[in-house]
Enzyme design. Structure first.
Site, mmCIF file in Angstrom:
data_model
loop_
_atom_site.group_PDB
_atom_site.id
_atom_site.type_symbol
_atom_site.label_atom_id
_atom_site.label_comp_id
_atom_site.label_asym_id
_atom_site.label_seq_id
_atom_site.Cartn_x
_atom_site.Cartn_y
_atom_site.Cartn_z
ATOM 1 N N HIS A 14 0.855 -1.207 0.000
ATOM 2 C CA HIS A 14 0.000 0.000 0.000
ATOM 3 C C HIS A 14 0.883 1.247 0.000
ATOM 4 O O HIS A 14 1.539 1.536 0.996
ATOM 5 C CB HIS A 14 -0.893 0.014 1.247
ATOM 6 C CG HIS A 14 -1.773 1.235 1.338
ATOM 7 N ND1 HIS A 14 -3.122 1.160 1.604
ATOM 8 C CD2 HIS A 14 -1.512 2.554 1.184
ATOM 9 C CE1 HIS A 14 -3.640 2.366 1.619
ATOM 10 N NE2 HIS A 14 -2.676 3.245 1.372
ATOM 11 N N HIS A 16 1.454 5.466 -2.034
ATOM 12 C CA HIS A 16 1.050 6.517 -2.967
ATOM 13 C C HIS A 16 2.297 7.039 -3.676
ATOM 14 O O HIS A 16 3.237 7.490 -3.020
ATOM 15 C CB HIS A 16 0.368 7.663 -2.211
ATOM 16 C CG HIS A 16 -0.816 7.215 -1.421
ATOM 17 N ND1 HIS A 16 -2.108 7.283 -1.880
ATOM 18 C CD2 HIS A 16 -0.903 6.633 -0.194
ATOM 19 C CE1 HIS A 16 -2.934 6.783 -0.982
ATOM 20 N NE2 HIS A 16 -2.224 6.384 0.053
ATOM 21 N N LYS A 100 -9.669 -0.347 -4.963
ATOM 22 C CA LYS A 100 -9.594 0.389 -3.707
ATOM 23 C C LYS A 100 -10.919 1.067 -3.397
ATOM 24 O O LYS A 100 -11.450 1.822 -4.226
ATOM 25 C CB LYS A 100 -8.486 1.449 -3.821
ATOM 26 C CG LYS A 100 -8.361 2.373 -2.623
ATOM 27 C CD LYS A 100 -7.853 1.637 -1.393
ATOM 28 C CE LYS A 100 -7.901 2.517 -0.160
ATOM 29 N NZ LYS A 100 -6.601 2.843 0.362
ATOM 30 N N HIS A 137 -10.174 1.539 2.663
ATOM 31 C CA HIS A 137 -9.883 2.586 3.641
ATOM 32 C C HIS A 137 -11.057 2.561 4.618
ATOM 33 O O HIS A 137 -12.135 3.067 4.309
ATOM 34 C CB HIS A 137 -9.741 3.952 2.969
ATOM 35 C CG HIS A 137 -9.369 5.047 3.934
ATOM 36 N ND1 HIS A 137 -8.158 5.693 3.888
ATOM 37 C CD2 HIS A 137 -10.036 5.560 4.995
ATOM 38 C CE1 HIS A 137 -8.101 6.574 4.888
ATOM 39 N NE2 HIS A 137 -9.236 6.516 5.569
ATOM 40 N N HIS A 175 -4.075 -0.086 6.374
ATOM 41 C CA HIS A 175 -3.475 0.765 7.409
ATOM 42 C C HIS A 175 -4.286 0.789 8.702
ATOM 43 O O HIS A 175 -4.780 1.837 9.131
ATOM 44 C CB HIS A 175 -3.228 2.191 6.900
ATOM 45 C CG HIS A 175 -4.325 2.797 6.065
ATOM 46 N ND1 HIS A 175 -5.631 2.836 6.466
ATOM 47 C CD2 HIS A 175 -4.295 3.397 4.850
ATOM 48 C CE1 HIS A 175 -6.354 3.421 5.548
ATOM 49 N NE2 HIS A 175 -5.570 3.765 4.543
ATOM 50 N N ASP A 248 1.761 2.924 3.340
ATOM 51 C CA ASP A 248 0.924 4.101 3.114
ATOM 52 C C ASP A 248 1.789 5.345 2.907
ATOM 53 O O ASP A 248 1.359 6.461 3.233
ATOM 54 C CB ASP A 248 -0.077 4.321 4.261
ATOM 55 C CG ASP A 248 -1.228 5.227 3.839
ATOM 56 O OD1 ASP A 248 -1.398 5.453 2.624
ATOM 57 O OD2 ASP A 248 -1.949 5.717 4.721
HETATM 58 O O1 DOR Z 1 -2.651 10.000 5.376
HETATM 59 C C1 DOR Z 1 -3.094 9.627 4.307
HETATM 60 N N1 DOR Z 1 -2.610 10.105 3.149
HETATM 61 N N2 DOR Z 1 -4.071 8.713 4.299
HETATM 62 C C2 DOR Z 1 -4.694 8.365 3.175
HETATM 63 O O2 DOR Z 1 -5.605 7.581 3.247
HETATM 64 C C3 DOR Z 1 -4.324 8.993 1.888
HETATM 65 C C4 DOR Z 1 -2.973 9.528 1.915
HETATM 66 C C5 DOR Z 1 -2.669 10.472 0.765
HETATM 67 O O3 DOR Z 1 -2.977 10.142 -0.368
HETATM 68 O O4 DOR Z 1 -2.076 11.523 1.017
HETATM 69 ZN ZN ZN Z 2 -3.096 5.213 1.565
#
Ligand code: DOR
Ligand code: ZN
Length: 345
Positions: A14, A16, A100, A137, A175, A248
């Site tokens: 997981h 980004h 997701k 989520h 998470h 995450d």
């Molecule tokens: O803290 C977070 N940041 N939680 C999430 O679910 C998304 C992520 C983000 O994309 O910045």
């Molecule tokens: Zn995330």
């Protein structure tokens, strides 16, 4: 005392990457450690179709440094109008590894998320039949629910119903931050698992709120009280196959975090495996790190484990207070600290 540890190359289930310059800046940090990563689709606009995911994957692959073996695994951002056939086709063609579920407005770039679970019941039916993993989520978004209770409330209002109505659907509770989520996942069958971030193993909510607001410790779901952190540490280091690594990692520019309305997200990628290693070492459970980081995730997703290995060694490493990314500044997780493990060359 163990001073070196060799494990199969881990994967990050997981994270980004974003897009554009930031993506090109962050991909090498992940590719340095991990063989694969589940890439979240919350771009602007979100990655909602197989075609968009295939194009995004190409851009990520182009950002992997030469000679590095790294595979991004793509996810489909579910909306109220997701086309089940496009999702099934994308999965069959190897474009999508998972889908997701963001409850609408639960977190960063989730405005297009699902407003009512009933709207995606046909999609979930298809996913259950095809064996497509659903990443969730798990937070409610109702204004009357306290932010610290939103995960526990999601379990009662939605998780139990999804698991009941789709008993064969493979679900990753993403998470997790509470003892409630640990208990829920443990009581479900083998089709329900969870990822745990490094930050939720290291900090409780005091790290965000005591001694002034500390925006670099703010992410969603927010860190909870100490009892929850201890439950997460116990679950992660237990050797249970239901829990696995998902950072995450969510890069936001320093200025966007240190702001009157600071963004949620912690950039955990640069020292991720080291961060987990510290926790397993502290819990005297280094023998379970490989299962958590490198074996449980592939087993759940039905993928082979990585063939290569990495070696971690005990050594003091000063983590930079900030990193330059495409001419902009990002504060990494553990920024400014000295940590006790590193990846050996
Ligand atoms: O803290 C977070 N940041 N939680 C999430 O679910 C998304 C992520 C983000 O994309 O910045
Ligand atoms: Zn995330």
């Amino acid at each position: 005392m163990t001073d070196t540890l060799t494990i199969r190359r881990p994967d990050d289930w997981h994270l980004h990457f974003r897009d554009g310059d930031i993506m090109r800046g962050v991909v090498p940090y992940t590719a340095r450690q991990f063989g694969r990563a589940i890439v979240m689709p919350n771009l602007t606009p979100p990655v909602t179709t197989a075609n968009l995911a295939a194009e995004y994957r190409e851009r990520i692959v182009a950002a992997v440094p030469a000679g590095v073996d790294f595979t991004p695994l793509m996810t489909c951002y579910l909306t109220d109008t997701t086309d089940p056939d496009d999702l099934a086709r994308g999965f069959a063609e190897g474009v999508f590894t998972a889908a997701k579920l963001y409850p609408a407005n639960a977190t960063t770039n989730s405005a297009h998320g699902v407003s009512d679970l009933a709207k995606i019941y046909l999609v979930l039916e298809g996913m259950e039949a095809e064996g497509i993993v659903l990443c969730i989520h798990g937070e409610v978004t109702d204004h009357d629910i306290d932010v610290f209770d939103r995960e526990a409330e999601f379990i009662e209002r939605h998780m139990r119903a999804i698991v009941r109505d789709f008993p064969k659907l493979k679900i990753v509770f993403e998470h997790i931050t509470t003892a409630d989520a640990v208990a829920f996942v443990e009581e479900c069958g083998p089709n329900v698992a969870a990822t745990i971030t490094p930050q939720h193993l290291h900090i409780n909510r005091n790290a965000m709120l005591v001694g002034g607001i500390q925006p670099h410790n703010y992410c969603l779901p927010v860190a909870k009280r100490e009892t929850h952190r201890l439950a997460l540490r116990k679950a992660a280091t237990s050797g249970s196959s239901k829990f696995f690594l998902g950072t995450d990692s969510a890069p936001h520019l320093r200025g966007d975090k240190e702001s009157a309305c600071g963004c949620a997200g912690i950039f955990g990628a640069p020292y991720a495996i080291e961060s987990y290693c510290i926790v397993f070492d502290e819990e005297d459970a280094l023998e379970h790190l490989e299962a958590f980081a490198s074996l449980n995730g592939p087993a759940f997703y039905g993928l082979p484990v990585n063939e290569e290995t990495i070696t971690l060694e005990r050594a003091d490493v000063a983590v930079p207070e900030e990193l330059d990314l495409a001419g902009q500044t990002i504060v990494p997780w553990h920024g400014g600290q000295t940590i006790g493990w590193r990846i050996a060359d």
